[in-house]
Design an enzyme around this catalytic site. Structure first.
Site, mmCIF file in Angstrom:
data_model
loop_
_atom_site.group_PDB
_atom_site.id
_atom_site.type_symbol
_atom_site.label_atom_id
_atom_site.label_comp_id
_atom_site.label_asym_id
_atom_site.label_seq_id
_atom_site.Cartn_x
_atom_site.Cartn_y
_atom_site.Cartn_z
ATOM 1 N N ASP A 247 0.816 -1.207 0.000
ATOM 2 C CA ASP A 247 0.000 0.000 0.000
ATOM 3 C C ASP A 247 0.853 1.262 0.000
ATOM 4 O OD1 ASP A 247 -3.164 -0.568 0.679
ATOM 5 O OD2 ASP A 247 -1.829 -2.206 1.223
ATOM 6 N N ASN A 257 1.995 -3.140 4.147
ATOM 7 C CA ASN A 257 0.997 -4.011 3.528
ATOM 8 C C ASN A 257 0.071 -4.513 4.627
ATOM 9 O OD1 ASN A 257 -0.004 -5.327 1.089
ATOM 10 N ND2 ASN A 257 0.679 -7.244 2.001
ATOM 11 N N LYS A 258 -0.905 -5.302 4.260
ATOM 12 C CA LYS A 258 -1.905 -5.766 5.216
ATOM 13 C C LYS A 258 -1.260 -6.385 6.450
ATOM 14 C CE LYS A 258 -5.353 -5.155 4.673
ATOM 15 N NZ LYS A 258 -6.087 -3.960 5.134
#
Length: 357
Positions: A247, A257-258
């Site tokens: 992201d 990121n997640k």
């Protein structure tokens, strides 16, 4: 290309409405059990679609934002440039506040506003036409970027490899092939076979609901695992590479990121498995020096306690910490795959070089 694969890689997940005053998206919160399309017309609907993850994935968020600000501008009955530019700025800031971590959101909105600023004084009707072309260009460029990323990523794996992925960075989160999943779809198109281990990705289960859905529909061999099973499948020798999306990437290569991604990277380092981050250059933020400067979104504790359960799995008074993302240190990343090539350490040099080309 098989019909099943095409249905996945060419899915119409975000598009401009026919009237050009609305945006149509697949509601990703309804998958995999229902395919529901939403038509977004108001600023509040567009804000909520991003905030509530009805549209998600950094590139898809950027595409949706570009279409959204254009669709809103088409609705305004404003004749003067000054009024139009002011209204545009206000709505852009509102949409930009929906989620803080994915840089594609602000990137797309700033790009659209930059066009308004660059054409100061021109008739509003002419600016609207330019904005329509620009938001479509953002989408078309993402399709091309995903294809290029997929080509570069495919060079990192071979026939029969096992690949572990976390969260979802396929066509639903991007355009066409996707980023982290793109090499797998492209390889499948060319007759290659892989085995994918898809982390479920707690607490929102993007890996279970979206990644395993996309791969299964495309006829790619996929096994869904709980997040805490990554270690054992690595230890068993079943994983030859880890592919994840991103992201935001800082100038030094730290990548957001997640939540749970950094844990996967640490495990991969322990087992000697290469760990790759795949994403377009629009996710690279050279103004952000390192991961400590990436804002991390905190979400509703209810997502942990009760979201997927018939009844809550924790007492209401139990405190919950629910960050949406974590940051993977650049020292754990084997390569950052972009549409312009594969960057290697030192990332301060290789990432900066991308923008000099």
């Amino acid at each position: 290309m098989s019909e099943e694969l095409k249905q996945v890689t060419h899915i119409d997940n975000v598009r401009l409405g026919e009237d050009e005053k609305s945006v149509v998206i697949i509601d990703q919160t309804q998958l995999p059990n229902r395919t529901v399309y939403l038509t977004l017309r108001t600023p509040e609907e567009m804000y909520d679609a991003i905030k509530l993850l009805q549209v998600r994935g950094a590139p898809a968020i950027g595409i949706c934002a570009g279409y959204s600000i254009y669709a809103l501008a088409r609705q305004w009955e404003i004749g003067s440039y000054t009024e139009f530019a002011q209204k545009f700025h206000e709505q852009k800031e509102y949409l930009n506040s929906s989620r803080p971590t994915a840089v594609n959101l602000s990137w797309a909105l700033n790009r659209m506003e930059g066009l308004v600023t660059a054409n100061a004084g021109k008739p509003v009707s002419e600016i609207l036409d330019l904005l329509g072309k620009e938001c479509r260009a953002i989408h078309e460029e993402d399709i091309a970027m995903c294809r290029a990323i997929s080509e570069y990523g495919l060079s990192l794996i071979k026939e029969g490899d096992g690949v572990l992925t976390h969260c979802n960075a396929g066509p639903l989160a991007t355009s066409r092939y996707g980023t982290a999943l793109g090499p797998l779809f492209l390889g499948k198109e060319r007759g290659m076979n892989f085995h994918v281990f898809s982390d479920e990705t707690r607490p929102l289960l993007q890996g279970a609901r979206l990644t395993s859905y996309e791969l299964q529909k495309a006829g790619i061999d996929v096994t869904l695992i709980c997040d805490n099973m990554a270690s054992i499948v690595m230890k068993n020798g079943w994983v030859q590479a880890c592919f994840v999306g991103c992201d935001r990437v800082a100038a030094n290569g730290d990548a957001a990121n997640k939540i749970g991604t950094s844990g996967v990277a640490i495990l991969a380092k322990h087992y000697g498995i290469p760990f790759y981050v795949l994403g377009p250059t629009s996710t690279i933020d050279l103004n952000c020096p390192d991961g400590d400067h990436i804002p991390i979104e905190l979400r509703d504790p209810a997502e942990i306690r009760e979201k997927w359960y018939a009844e809550p799995m924790a007492l209401p008074e139990v405190k919950c910490y629910n960050p949406a993302f974590d940051v993977t240190d650049h020292t754990l990343i084997s390569g950052i795959v972009t549409e312009k090539g594969i960057c290697r350490a030192p990332y301060t040099e290789s990432l900066a070089a991308l923008f000099k080309k």
